[in-house]
Design an enzyme around this catalytic site. Structure first.
Site, PDB file in Angstrom:
ATOM      1  N   TYR A 169      -1.638  76.910  71.984  1.00 24.09           N
ATOM      2  CA  TYR A 169      -1.704  76.481  73.100  1.00 24.09           C
ATOM      3  C   TYR A 169      -2.197  75.740  73.980  1.00 24.09           C
ATOM      4  O   TYR A 169      -1.773  74.403  74.213  1.00 24.09           O
ATOM      5  CB  TYR A 169      -1.520  77.626  73.663  1.00 24.09           C
ATOM      6  N   LYS A 173      -0.480  71.986  75.246  1.00 23.90           N
ATOM      7  CA  LYS A 173      -0.788  71.279  76.937  1.00 23.90           C
ATOM      8  C   LYS A 173      -1.892  70.235  77.154  1.00 23.90           C
ATOM      9  O   LYS A 173      -1.892  68.915  78.060  1.00 23.90           O
ATOM     10  CB  LYS A 173      -1.365  72.575  77.385  1.00 23.90           C
TER      11      LYS A 173
HETATM   12  N1  LIG Z   1      -0.047  82.514  83.847  1.00 21.99           N
HETATM   13  C1  LIG Z   1      -0.598  81.389  83.461  1.00 21.99           C
HETATM   14  O1  LIG Z   1      -2.397  81.121  83.521  1.00 21.99           O
HETATM   15  C2  LIG Z   1      -0.431  79.619  83.314  1.00 21.99           C
HETATM   16  C3  LIG Z   1      -1.469  78.733  83.607  1.00 21.99           C
HETATM   17  C4  LIG Z   1      -1.487  77.624  84.178  1.00 21.99           C
HETATM   18  C5  LIG Z   1      -0.324  77.167  83.091  1.00 21.99           C
HETATM   19  N2  LIG Z   1       0.874  78.026  82.912  1.00 21.99           N
HETATM   20  C6  LIG Z   1       2.321  77.415  82.918  1.00 21.99           C
HETATM   21  O2  LIG Z   1       3.492  77.731  84.239  1.00 21.99           O
HETATM   22  C7  LIG Z   1       4.178  77.849  83.653  1.00 21.99           C
HETATM   23  C8  LIG Z   1       5.341  78.976  83.872  1.00 21.99           C
HETATM   24  O3  LIG Z   1       4.781  80.214  83.358  1.00 21.99           O
HETATM   25  P1  LIG Z   1       4.214  81.514  83.835  1.00 21.99           P
HETATM   26  O4  LIG Z   1       3.247  81.461  84.151  1.00 21.99           O
HETATM   27  O5  LIG Z   1       4.693  81.285  85.562  1.00 21.99           O
HETATM   28  O6  LIG Z   1       4.961  82.251  83.189  1.00 21.99           O
HETATM   29  P2  LIG Z   1       6.049  83.452  82.836  1.00 21.99           P
HETATM   30  O7  LIG Z   1       6.313  84.554  83.731  1.00 21.99           O
HETATM   31  O8  LIG Z   1       6.595  83.714  81.542  1.00 21.99           O
HETATM   32  O9  LIG Z   1       7.646  82.546  82.749  1.00 21.99           O
HETATM   33  C9  LIG Z   1       7.424  81.192  81.741  1.00 21.99           C
HETATM   34  C10 LIG Z   1       8.677  81.310  82.249  1.00 21.99           C
HETATM   35  O10 LIG Z   1       9.472  80.238  80.708  1.00 21.99           O
HETATM   36  C11 LIG Z   1      10.965  80.071  80.644  1.00 21.99           C
HETATM   37  N3  LIG Z   1      11.152  79.965  78.893  1.00 21.99           N
HETATM   38  C12 LIG Z   1       9.937  80.208  77.888  1.00 21.99           C
HETATM   39  N4  LIG Z   1      10.896  79.452  77.218  1.00 21.99           N
HETATM   40  C13 LIG Z   1      11.248  79.274  76.855  1.00 21.99           C
HETATM   41  C14 LIG Z   1      12.651  78.027  76.896  1.00 21.99           C
HETATM   42  N5  LIG Z   1      12.408  77.964  75.424  1.00 21.99           N
HETATM   43  N6  LIG Z   1      14.297  77.345  76.731  1.00 21.99           N
HETATM   44  C15 LIG Z   1      13.906  78.074  78.327  1.00 21.99           C
HETATM   45  N7  LIG Z   1      12.835  78.072  79.441  1.00 21.99           N
HETATM   46  C16 LIG Z   1      11.886  78.960  78.793  1.00 21.99           C
HETATM   47  C17 LIG Z   1      10.973  81.436  80.773  1.00 21.99           C
HETATM   48  O11 LIG Z   1      12.502  82.455  80.897  1.00 21.99           O
HETATM   49  P3  LIG Z   1      13.383  83.120  79.904  1.00 21.99           P
HETATM   50  O12 LIG Z   1      12.377  83.804  78.905  1.00 21.99           O
HETATM   51  O13 LIG Z   1      14.489  83.631  80.110  1.00 21.99           O
HETATM   52  O14 LIG Z   1      13.876  81.508  78.868  1.00 21.99           O
HETATM   53  C18 LIG Z   1      10.305  81.644  81.891  1.00 21.99           C
HETATM   54  O15 LIG Z   1      11.212  81.712  83.147  1.00 21.99           O
HETATM   55  C19 LIG Z   1       4.663  77.877  81.812  1.00 21.99           C
HETATM   56  O16 LIG Z   1       3.995  76.824  81.019  1.00 21.99           O
HETATM   57  C20 LIG Z   1       2.875  77.992  81.000  1.00 21.99           C
HETATM   58  O17 LIG Z   1       2.093  77.043  79.981  1.00 21.99           O
HETATM   59  C21 LIG Z   1       0.672  79.158  83.193  1.00 21.99           C
END
Ligand SMILES: NC(=O)c1ccc[n+]([C@@H]2O[C@H](COP(=O)([O-])OP(=O)(O)OC[C@H]3O[C@@H](n4cnc5c(N)ncnc54)[C@H](OP(=O)(O)O)[C@@H]3O)[C@@H](O)[C@H]2O)c1
Length: 270
Positions: A169, A173
């Protein structure tokens, strides 16, 4: 909405990947509230339709005339051929996109190097890195032709601080950070803006996905502190998008108040 200059977002069209939950869904609703149109992209169609309904309700509540067009697009960003065929899925009235939010991404597991399933490595790189690059390549061409556009990539603190149990991961990133930084430099002679948002701990479906549906393991990540919410990050994304055209928010790092590093957090005893 007082934080934003909403007038700059009126009638704009935003494409958000990963719009079916968490940060992406919250961002879609906030853009809807600001009078923008939103293309909602992810793999789960039912979840996208729920977010579409939330956008319709938020736009109605805003009382704004501009915007109000919300289209779900079922697409897997790890599928290059699907990305190449994206325009066939976009309604004709929403073909001029102003803002691309590359948010789709995930992590699976905490295994150490040597024990990581190759399919997990491939999946994370295909989505977090190659999918983001393919989407960006498609839109940079459009944005250059239309002489405007804003690319907002969702990185992570894992993009500058590698931690134990996060090798793949973090590598994805770090790649997002390098790609985004190079692109910002390449586009310096254009009106195209490039922003990277790097959140720390946000309570979404992220940990549930990481721990393969284990609710208790996912909850333990946030034990004893108040994590960020999808709404918190959405506010930063929409704020960056609402700056005047000559202002480019290059990057933003966002922590919960009681977190100061990937593994540094203060937790009240449970
Ligand atoms: N939560 C944290 O602590 C955190 C911290 C830093 C950065 N981030 C980043 O923030 C972003 C959003 O994450 P989140 O926290 O909102 O998590 P989340 O609730 O799991 O959302 C992830 C989203 O990405 C979509 N997704 C995953 N794989 C995909 C694919 N192959 N094609 C299209 N859509 C895809 C999922 O939708 P489907 O499953 O419907 O496709 C979902 O809508 C990510 O890039 C993550 O790395 C998160």
């Amino acid at each position: 909405m007082s934080l934003f200059n909403a007038s700059r977002l009126l009638g704009k069209t935003v494409l958000i990947t990963g719009a079916s939950s968490g940060i992406g869904a919250a961002t879609a609703v906030l853009f809807a509230k600001a009078g923008s149109n939103v293309l909602l992209l992810a793999r789960r169609e039912d979840a996208l339709k729920e977010v579409q309904q939330a956008c319709i309700a938020a736009h109605k509540e805003s009382g704004l005339k501009e915007g109000g067009n919300f289209a779900p697009i079922q697409l897997d960003v790890s599928d290059r051929a699907a990305i190449a065929g994206l325009w066939s899925k976009v309604p004709s009235n929403l073909r001029k996109v102003d803002i691309l939010v590359n948010n789709a991404g995930y992590v699976i597991g905490r295994e150490h190097v040597g024990d990581i399933d190759e399919s997990v490595v491939d999946g994370m790189f295909a989505t977090n890195v190659l999918g983001l690059i393919a989407m960006t390549q498609l839109f940079v061409k459009e944005f250059k032709a239309q002489k405007s556009g804003h690319i907002i990539n969702i990185g992570s603190i894992a993009g500058f601080e590698a931690y134990v149990g996060g090798s793949i991961y973090c590598a994805t990133k770090f790649a997002v950070n390098a790609f985004t930084t190079s692109m910002r430099k390449e586009l310096v002679d254009t009106p195209i803006r490039v922003t990277e948002i790097q959140p720390a701990m946000v309570e979404t479906e992220f940990s549930l996905v990481r721990f393969k549906g284990d609710v208790n393991a996912a909850k333990s990540v946030y034990a004893g502190l108040q994590p960020l919410t999808g709404q918190d990050i959405a506010e930063e994304i929409v704020w960056a998008a609402s700056r005047p055209p000559h202002v480019n928010i290059a990057s933003e790092v966002i922590f919960p108040t009681n977190q100061a590093g990937a593994t540094i957090a203060y937790r009240t005893p449970q």
